[in-house]
Design an enzyme around this catalytic site. Sequence first.
Site, PDB file in Angstrom:
ATOM      1  N   LYS A  82     -32.217  60.835   9.090  1.00 13.17           N
ATOM      2  CA  LYS A  82     -31.776  59.930  10.168  1.00 13.17           C
ATOM      3  C   LYS A  82     -30.490  60.465  10.808  1.00 13.17           C
ATOM      4  O   LYS A  82     -29.611  61.009  10.102  1.00 13.17           O
ATOM      5  CB  LYS A  82     -31.516  58.550   9.589  1.00 13.17           C
ATOM      6  CG  LYS A  82     -31.165  57.473  10.612  1.00 13.17           C
ATOM      7  CD  LYS A  82     -31.053  56.126   9.908  1.00 13.17           C
ATOM      8  CE  LYS A  82     -30.765  55.012  10.907  1.00 13.17           C
ATOM      9  NZ  LYS A  82     -30.702  53.689  10.238  1.00 13.17           N
ATOM     10  N   SER A 155     -33.435  50.077  12.074  1.00 13.90           N
ATOM     11  CA  SER A 155     -32.980  51.097  12.971  1.00 13.90           C
ATOM     12  C   SER A 155     -33.437  52.493  12.558  1.00 13.90           C
ATOM     13  O   SER A 155     -33.200  53.446  13.288  1.00 13.90           O
ATOM     14  CB  SER A 155     -31.458  51.078  13.071  1.00 13.90           C
ATOM     15  OG  SER A 155     -30.873  51.372  11.832  1.00 13.90           O
ATOM     16  N   SER A 179     -32.818  48.025   7.779  1.00 16.71           N
ATOM     17  CA  SER A 179     -33.185  49.139   8.647  1.00 16.71           C
ATOM     18  C   SER A 179     -34.055  50.221   8.023  1.00 16.71           C
ATOM     19  O   SER A 179     -34.505  51.111   8.732  1.00 16.71           O
ATOM     20  CB  SER A 179     -31.929  49.794   9.223  1.00 16.71           C
ATOM     21  OG  SER A 179     -31.288  48.893  10.099  1.00 16.71           O
TER      22      SER A 179
END
Lengths: 450, 67
Positions: A82, A155, A179
């Site tokens: 990420k 996210s 997330s």
Amino acid sequence: MTDLELLYQSIPQIGRLYRSGQLSPVELTRLCLKRIEAQEPALNAFITLLAESAIEQASRAEEELRTGVDHSPLSGIPVAIKDAINMVGIPTTCGSKVLQHHRPTHDATMVQRLRTAGAVILGKTNMSEFGMGAAHPNYGPTQNPWNPQRTSGASSGGSTAAVTAGMCFAAVGTDTGGSIRIPASYCGVVGLKPTYGAVDLEGVFGLAWSLDHAGPLARSCPDARLLLQALTGKELKTEVKLKGLRFGVIQRILKGDEPQATQVFDRACQILLEAGAQVEEAHIPDLPLTDPAYFAVLLPEAATLHSRWLLDQPHDYTSITRSQLELGFAIPAVVHLRARQFRRHLKYQFLQALSHHDVLISPTMPWVAPASDPVFTGEEGWLEGSRTVPHNLTGLPALSLNAGFGAQGLPVGLQIIARPHADGLCLGVGSALEALLPQGHPPQNVREGM
Amino acid sequence: MNALRLMKDISAEHIRLSAQLAGLELTPEQADQLLEGLEPILKGDARIARLGLEGLNPLETIWDQHD
């Protein structure tokens, strides 16, 4: 075996192919890059692709395996990271304009561990702006491989979509309020938010210090375990038998739940009973107060973190992210501290429940993947996070795995919560359960198009 | 503490001043936009306040292996 079948093999299966000489890390990495090239226009899972360095890492892994140097089960395995996680010299944007040019001077600790483990890092994945839930227009949202008209979830949407679409074999996400687990549920894969502190967050740009976690996303619990072991440097024992295990159900039905999602969860509970587990309702008396406490903890921490940028470059934020951060400045200190008292109170209530049950379970989400991510601090955002945020407040390990398929044939997640440091138990229960639950084949729309 | 009465007394100007004390300048319009987001948090806080947790140390402890 077709290329697509190869891309959906498990990590141990790939490892066996490597070590028997039937497949090379360079071959597989090239295949992943080809898959990314084919799927990216529709999914937008990556912010920065690292094709050249990935091939170099794969070559190194290939040579090492050939000469008997075997770092770990992740040697030569393509993974993704990420874009909140530092990699030296590589842009780490957090999905933002504020950090669009930020190039870290060193790797995050977890990246160092992945390199030591011999993993091949394909690139930095897309995420909502600073993990707040709105995609910055510079990057755009990540779409769901099951249906590109739907979101992959925030996210850690990019990491999750990459795993779901067969672009990589596992990925690292972060989770401050769900997330990892929200996109895992929406995309039908496994996502684990480990015990708070289990994964070192040095070099990770988080959202709120006391709520941030990092963890694995993968297509199975055994694969997630292998990634978590690499991230922490610790072996996990995960063998679990469901028979006789005591499951406590929490938050079975909440406001806004889709009926089909509840049906999937109830069917999973029935499967557990048929497997010989005990399943009964567990009671956490003050769980309904979690949402306001969560935001009273989160928002002042996030506002403090962003205070300098909000003063110097407020227009570089999307208006949604900016107003959510500004809200943190309006929360009185006593309200924040009372929320922190509440989180300790909630922890004790969870530990009490976990003294009567081996694990707790709940649906992960109230619904299947929506068209777009709800505003984090709006009513729908509160509903979306009702089952995930309690475990950021308490720091307990919480895992989402696919329990079946709901409205429009989209994935529905089930969440497993365990005692602190019982991440192995979460994964073990997940492994045993996913063998009995309907699992997804590669989504029809991404089966072809290599 | 009556949360509903509290919310009636809170205006965008209160929010603007509160943010200003914390170092952030908001326009009246920006402050007004935050009212809606603040309401459920303060309502929830009023309910939490009734739990009587005053003596509970809010400082977190890292989980130890005995928890």
